[in-house]
Design a protein around this motif. Structure first.
Motif, PDB file in Angstrom:
ATOM      1  N   MET A   1       1.525   5.878  43.359  1.00  0.00           N
ATOM      2  CA  MET A   1       1.453   4.435  43.667  1.00  0.00           C
ATOM      3  C   MET A   1       2.464   3.580  43.258  1.00  0.00           C
ATOM      4  O   MET A   1       2.995   2.820  43.971  1.00  0.00           O
ATOM      5  CB  MET A   1       0.216   3.898  43.031  1.00  0.00           C
ATOM      6  CG  MET A   1      -0.209   2.453  43.249  1.00  0.00           C
ATOM      7  SD  MET A   1      -1.560   1.838  42.661  1.00  0.00           S
ATOM      8  CE  MET A   1      -2.847   2.385  44.090  1.00  0.00           C
ATOM      9  N   ARG A   2       3.194   3.933  42.275  1.00  0.00           N
ATOM     10  CA  ARG A   2       4.397   3.383  42.005  1.00  0.00           C
ATOM     11  C   ARG A   2       5.580   3.765  42.619  1.00  0.00           C
ATOM     12  O   ARG A   2       6.461   2.742  43.093  1.00  0.00           O
ATOM     13  CB  ARG A   2       4.834   4.104  40.276  1.00  0.00           C
ATOM     14  CG  ARG A   2       5.853   3.445  39.679  1.00  0.00           C
ATOM     15  CD  ARG A   2       6.747   4.244  38.731  1.00  0.00           C
ATOM     16  NE  ARG A   2       7.288   5.609  39.172  1.00  0.00           N
ATOM     17  CZ  ARG A   2       8.434   5.741  39.775  1.00  0.00           C
ATOM     18  NH1 ARG A   2       9.162   4.559  40.172  1.00  0.00           N
ATOM     19  NH2 ARG A   2       8.792   7.039  40.147  1.00  0.00           N
ATOM     20  N   ILE A   3       5.600   4.914  43.366  1.00  0.00           N
ATOM     21  CA  ILE A   3       6.742   5.086  44.234  1.00  0.00           C
ATOM     22  C   ILE A   3       6.445   4.223  45.429  1.00  0.00           C
ATOM     23  O   ILE A   3       7.522   3.823  46.048  1.00  0.00           O
ATOM     24  CB  ILE A   3       6.574   6.516  44.886  1.00  0.00           C
ATOM     25  CG1 ILE A   3       6.788   7.543  43.555  1.00  0.00           C
ATOM     26  CG2 ILE A   3       7.358   7.073  45.909  1.00  0.00           C
ATOM     27  CD1 ILE A   3       6.804   9.171  43.716  1.00  0.00           C
ATOM     28  N   ILE A   4       5.166   4.155  45.841  1.00  0.00           N
ATOM     29  CA  ILE A   4       5.064   3.373  47.121  1.00  0.00           C
ATOM     30  C   ILE A   4       5.376   1.925  46.968  1.00  0.00           C
ATOM     31  O   ILE A   4       6.157   1.251  47.817  1.00  0.00           O
ATOM     32  CB  ILE A   4       3.611   3.368  47.674  1.00  0.00           C
ATOM     33  CG1 ILE A   4       3.240   4.749  48.188  1.00  0.00           C
ATOM     34  CG2 ILE A   4       3.347   2.254  48.567  1.00  0.00           C
ATOM     35  CD1 ILE A   4       1.809   4.902  48.354  1.00  0.00           C
ATOM     36  N   GLU A   5       5.123   1.282  45.639  1.00  0.00           N
ATOM     37  CA  GLU A   5       5.689   0.119  45.379  1.00  0.00           C
ATOM     38  C   GLU A   5       7.231  -0.325  45.300  1.00  0.00           C
ATOM     39  O   GLU A   5       7.761  -1.148  45.835  1.00  0.00           O
ATOM     40  CB  GLU A   5       4.725  -0.506  44.057  1.00  0.00           C
ATOM     41  CG  GLU A   5       3.331  -0.600  44.428  1.00  0.00           C
ATOM     42  CD  GLU A   5       2.718  -1.087  43.276  1.00  0.00           C
ATOM     43  OE1 GLU A   5       1.556  -1.845  43.057  1.00  0.00           O
ATOM     44  OE2 GLU A   5       2.916  -0.444  41.974  1.00  0.00           O
ATOM     45  N   GLU A   6       7.584   0.666  44.433  1.00  0.00           N
ATOM     46  CA  GLU A   6       9.088   0.497  44.052  1.00  0.00           C
ATOM     47  C   GLU A   6      10.050   0.666  45.084  1.00  0.00           C
ATOM     48  O   GLU A   6      11.026   0.284  45.298  1.00  0.00           O
ATOM     49  CB  GLU A   6       9.294   1.482  42.927  1.00  0.00           C
ATOM     50  CG  GLU A   6       8.754   0.947  41.510  1.00  0.00           C
ATOM     51  CD  GLU A   6       9.254   1.498  40.218  1.00  0.00           C
ATOM     52  OE1 GLU A   6      10.239   2.225  40.241  1.00  0.00           O
ATOM     53  OE2 GLU A   6       8.501   1.301  39.104  1.00  0.00           O
ATOM     54  N   GLU A   7       9.483   1.509  45.962  1.00  0.00           N
ATOM     55  CA  GLU A   7      10.428   2.109  47.259  1.00  0.00           C
ATOM     56  C   GLU A   7      10.060   1.162  48.573  1.00  0.00           C
ATOM     57  O   GLU A   7      10.512   1.385  49.585  1.00  0.00           O
ATOM     58  CB  GLU A   7      10.300   3.538  47.372  1.00  0.00           C
ATOM     59  CG  GLU A   7      10.925   4.437  46.510  1.00  0.00           C
ATOM     60  CD  GLU A   7      10.957   5.882  46.631  1.00  0.00           C
ATOM     61  OE1 GLU A   7      10.672   6.213  48.040  1.00  0.00           O
ATOM     62  OE2 GLU A   7      11.075   6.475  45.791  1.00  0.00           O
ATOM     63  N   ASP A   8       9.238   0.153  48.245  1.00  0.00           N
ATOM     64  CA  ASP A   8       8.657  -0.650  49.482  1.00  0.00           C
ATOM     65  C   ASP A   8       8.496   0.105  50.705  1.00  0.00           C
ATOM     66  O   ASP A   8       8.830   0.090  51.726  1.00  0.00           O
ATOM     67  CB  ASP A   8       9.850  -1.769  49.591  1.00  0.00           C
ATOM     68  CG  ASP A   8       9.040  -2.573  50.721  1.00  0.00           C
ATOM     69  OD1 ASP A   8       8.059  -2.848  50.719  1.00  0.00           O
ATOM     70  OD2 ASP A   8       9.896  -3.254  51.523  1.00  0.00           O
ATOM     71  N   LEU A   9       7.504   1.364  50.278  1.00  0.00           N
ATOM     72  CA  LEU A   9       7.209   2.076  51.611  1.00  0.00           C
ATOM     73  C   LEU A   9       6.171   1.369  52.502  1.00  0.00           C
ATOM     74  O   LEU A   9       5.934   1.754  53.690  1.00  0.00           O
ATOM     75  CB  LEU A   9       6.598   3.395  51.069  1.00  0.00           C
ATOM     76  CG  LEU A   9       7.691   4.388  50.502  1.00  0.00           C
ATOM     77  CD1 LEU A   9       6.977   5.706  49.907  1.00  0.00           C
ATOM     78  CD2 LEU A   9       8.920   4.578  51.136  1.00  0.00           C
ATOM     79  N   LEU A  10       5.512   0.206  51.992  1.00  0.00           N
ATOM     80  CA  LEU A  10       4.677  -0.459  52.903  1.00  0.00           C
ATOM     81  C   LEU A  10       5.402  -1.027  53.835  1.00  0.00           C
ATOM     82  O   LEU A  10       5.143  -1.113  54.999  1.00  0.00           O
ATOM     83  CB  LEU A  10       3.613  -1.399  52.347  1.00  0.00           C
ATOM     84  CG  LEU A  10       2.731  -0.932  51.377  1.00  0.00           C
ATOM     85  CD1 LEU A  10       1.775  -1.914  50.609  1.00  0.00           C
ATOM     86  CD2 LEU A  10       1.880   0.218  52.206  1.00  0.00           C
ATOM     87  N   GLY A  11       6.522  -1.589  53.421  1.00  0.00           N
ATOM     88  CA  GLY A  11       7.505  -2.432  54.526  1.00  0.00           C
ATOM     89  C   GLY A  11       8.216  -1.593  55.328  1.00  0.00           C
ATOM     90  O   GLY A  11       8.350  -1.958  56.660  1.00  0.00           O
ATOM     91  N   ASN A  12       8.430  -0.280  54.746  1.00  0.00           N
ATOM     92  CA  ASN A  12       9.052   0.733  55.546  1.00  0.00           C
ATOM     93  C   ASN A  12       8.363   1.322  56.642  1.00  0.00           C
ATOM     94  O   ASN A  12       8.619   1.469  57.778  1.00  0.00           O
ATOM     95  CB  ASN A  12       9.564   1.869  54.767  1.00  0.00           C
ATOM     96  CG  ASN A  12      10.588   2.927  55.508  1.00  0.00           C
ATOM     97  OD1 ASN A  12      11.673   2.573  56.202  1.00  0.00           O
ATOM     98  ND2 ASN A  12      10.006   4.134  55.708  1.00  0.00           N
ATOM     99  N   THR A  13       6.944   1.241  56.230  1.00  0.00           N
ATOM    100  CA  THR A  13       5.966   1.750  57.186  1.00  0.00           C
ATOM    101  C   THR A  13       5.876   0.977  58.444  1.00  0.00           C
ATOM    102  O   THR A  13       5.551   1.247  59.605  1.00  0.00           O
ATOM    103  CB  THR A  13       4.605   1.896  56.492  1.00  0.00           C
ATOM    104  OG1 THR A  13       4.607   2.897  55.604  1.00  0.00           O
ATOM    105  CG2 THR A  13       3.483   2.399  57.547  1.00  0.00           C
ATOM    106  N   LEU A  14       5.784  -0.493  58.257  1.00  0.00           N
ATOM    107  CA  LEU A  14       5.802  -1.567  59.215  1.00  0.00           C
ATOM    108  C   LEU A  14       6.926  -1.627  60.199  1.00  0.00           C
ATOM    109  O   LEU A  14       6.755  -1.490  61.321  1.00  0.00           O
ATOM    110  CB  LEU A  14       5.396  -2.792  58.691  1.00  0.00           C
ATOM    111  CG  LEU A  14       4.239  -3.229  57.838  1.00  0.00           C
ATOM    112  CD1 LEU A  14       4.179  -4.579  57.284  1.00  0.00           C
ATOM    113  CD2 LEU A  14       2.966  -3.059  58.846  1.00  0.00           C
ATOM    114  N   ALA A  15       8.170  -1.496  59.462  1.00  0.00           N
ATOM    115  CA  ALA A  15       9.349  -1.256  60.473  1.00  0.00           C
ATOM    116  C   ALA A  15       9.410  -0.232  61.133  1.00  0.00           C
ATOM    117  O   ALA A  15       9.657  -0.077  62.369  1.00  0.00           O
ATOM    118  CB  ALA A  15      10.558  -1.465  59.540  1.00  0.00           C
TER     119      ALA A  15
END
Length: 457
Positions: free
Chosen positions: A338-352
């Motif tokens: 979860m920390r990795i997803i948050e700090e690397e903004d992987l949610l934003g990357n997933t959308l893009a």
């Protein structure tokens, strides 16, 4: 780990002689080598033959959300195992408590986490909770569990009773009573000729409820986006109407996030795309990205209170255990994941990257008439292959599988609906890790382009 060619040959032969693989016919391994994956880094994996692949299905079954080779997750698990590896979940643990707190912070309205070790088990817990609620609070009524055609909820006999994929459930019955199927909501293969298809598909659920009797139905279990049944995104208006129906008839709503959960669609959980308020949410695969086994059954305080209303009654609490729900490696890995997803903004990357993947697939659809439909959300996309766009006749299953094989020859591992619905195992499935780059996405769709050309011209 350094391993010689001779040692790898021994590994392959040991595999052939002793391993019963998942989801495959083993007759072929009498004449060909089994695939043995020996290393992974980022989006790429290597097999024992030295071949490198881009993994476009996150471990084959949409699991490795943050990619391979994450040392910080491995270290978090190692450190936790040395300190305290396991105690039955009748007692608590530091990572278990902390991950539950972090998780629920992202799930407003939900307040309790029950740990187990697989998605099948997480869903089974919900079904047992609903049956116990029926016995204790409804005098045995409201025990029926509704599930949707094309949805899949796991591999045990209990959850296979709620399987909307005929081929997955075939030959494993008889199943427990009280499980009732509702129609699928795939507009591409519409069952009603109406404009507001989403609402109509949801109304079909109400029709089943009225047929069965509202006082007999306790739970509606749905995937937010159908995964193995064809990557089906519910049409506009569907989820709002589903929520309304559940509240109207006092039916608990269970969202199975085993595939969609923890970022796959660009939000933490797939149901959060639709503004609905479930009573149960289950998750597994991406919770720890495959670095440790963990699943969670999450529910509301209202549901939780039903199991502590009469402490004098020895049968009132949830009399259930999951042995490996007491492993501390799962929540330790999940916290770092979860920390990795948050700090690397992987949610934003997933959308893009999801937008890029969807756009690339639509471009392929213009080029290849065999693609009848493209659908998905975030880094969770599907392309349905048809022999004729007008009639929507599915391509032969063997041809869809050949596309997967041709993509593999081009260094990309993709998926296809497998032993799902008779005649409809024809949807290519893509779920690359949330770390995917533009180059990764383009390489994946380039390989699919070449594979479609090789198979269909």
């Amino acid at each position: 780990m350094n391993i010689t060619t001779n040692e790898l040959r021994h590994v392959i032969e040991a595999d052939r002689a002793h391993i019963w693989h998942h989801l495959m016919q083993h007759k072929a391994l009498e004449t060909t080598d089994p695939r043995v994956i020996i290393e992974g880094k980022g989006m790429r994996v290597w097999d024992a033959a030295g071949n490198q692949f881009i993994d476009a299905v996150s471990g084959g079954v949409w699991t490795v959300n943050v990619g391979y080779g994450r040392e910080t997750i491995a270290n978090a698990v190692r450190d936790q195992l040395i300190k305290m590896n396991y105690f039955a979940a009748a007692a608590g643990s530091i990572p278990g408590s902390l991950f539950a707190e972090r998780l629920l912070d992202k799930m407003p309205g939900l307040s309790r986490v029950y740990y187990a070790n697989s998605g099948s088990e997480a869903n089974e817990k919900v079904f047992k909770m609903v049956r116990q609620i029926s016995a204790r609070h409804h005098k045995g009524k409201k025990s029926k569990i509704l599930f949707r055609e094309r949805d899949y909820h796991g591999t045990t006999i209990g959850v296979l009773a709620a399987c909307g994929q005929a081929e997955r459930a075939a030959m494993y019955g008889p199943y427990p009573d009280g499980f009732v199927q509702v129609p699928h909501c795939l507009e591409y293969r519409k069952q009603w000729d109406v404009e507001n298809y989403g609402e109509r598909a949801a109304d079909a659920i109400e029709e089943v409820i009225l047929r069965e009797g509202p006082d007999t139905v306790g739970l509606l279990c749905l995937e937010p986006i159908t995964a193995g049944g064809g990557v089906i995104v519910p049409p506009k208006g569907y989820w709002e109407r589903v929520q309304e129906i559940c509240r109207k008839y006092d039916i608990l709503l269970h969202i199975d996030e085993v595939v969609c959960g923890v970022g796959r669609t660009g939000v933490w959980f797939g149901y959060q795309n639709y503004g609905i308020e479930p009573d149960f949410v289950t998750m597994a695969k991406g919770v720890a990205s495959g670095y440790a086994a963990i699943s969670c059954t999450v529910t509301t305080e209202r549901v939780f209170e039903m199991f502590k209303d009469d402490p004098s009654d020895p049968m009132s609490y949830f009399r259930d255990i999951s042995t490996f729900g007491g492993c501390t490696s799962g929540p330790a890995a999940a916290l770092e994941n979860m920390r990795i997803i948050e700090e690397e903004d992987l949610l934003g990357n997933t959308l893009a990257m999801g937008e890029r993947l969807n756009g690339n697939l639509h471009a392929l659809m213009e080029k290849h008439k065999v693609i009848g439909d493209v659908r998905g959300k975030g880094l969770f996309q599907g392309a349905e292959l048809v022999a004729d766009r007008v009639t929507k006749e599915p391509v032969a299953e063997k041809l869809a599988q050949q596309v997967v094989a041709e993509a593999s020859k081009r260094g990309v591992i993709i998926g296809v609906t497998n032993r799902s619905n008779p005649g409809f195992n024809n949807t290519l499935c893509l779920s690359p890790a949330l770390i995917a780059t533009s180059d990764d996405i383009d390489s994946i769709t380039d390989a699919i382009d070449g594979a479609l050309t090789a198979v269909f011209g």
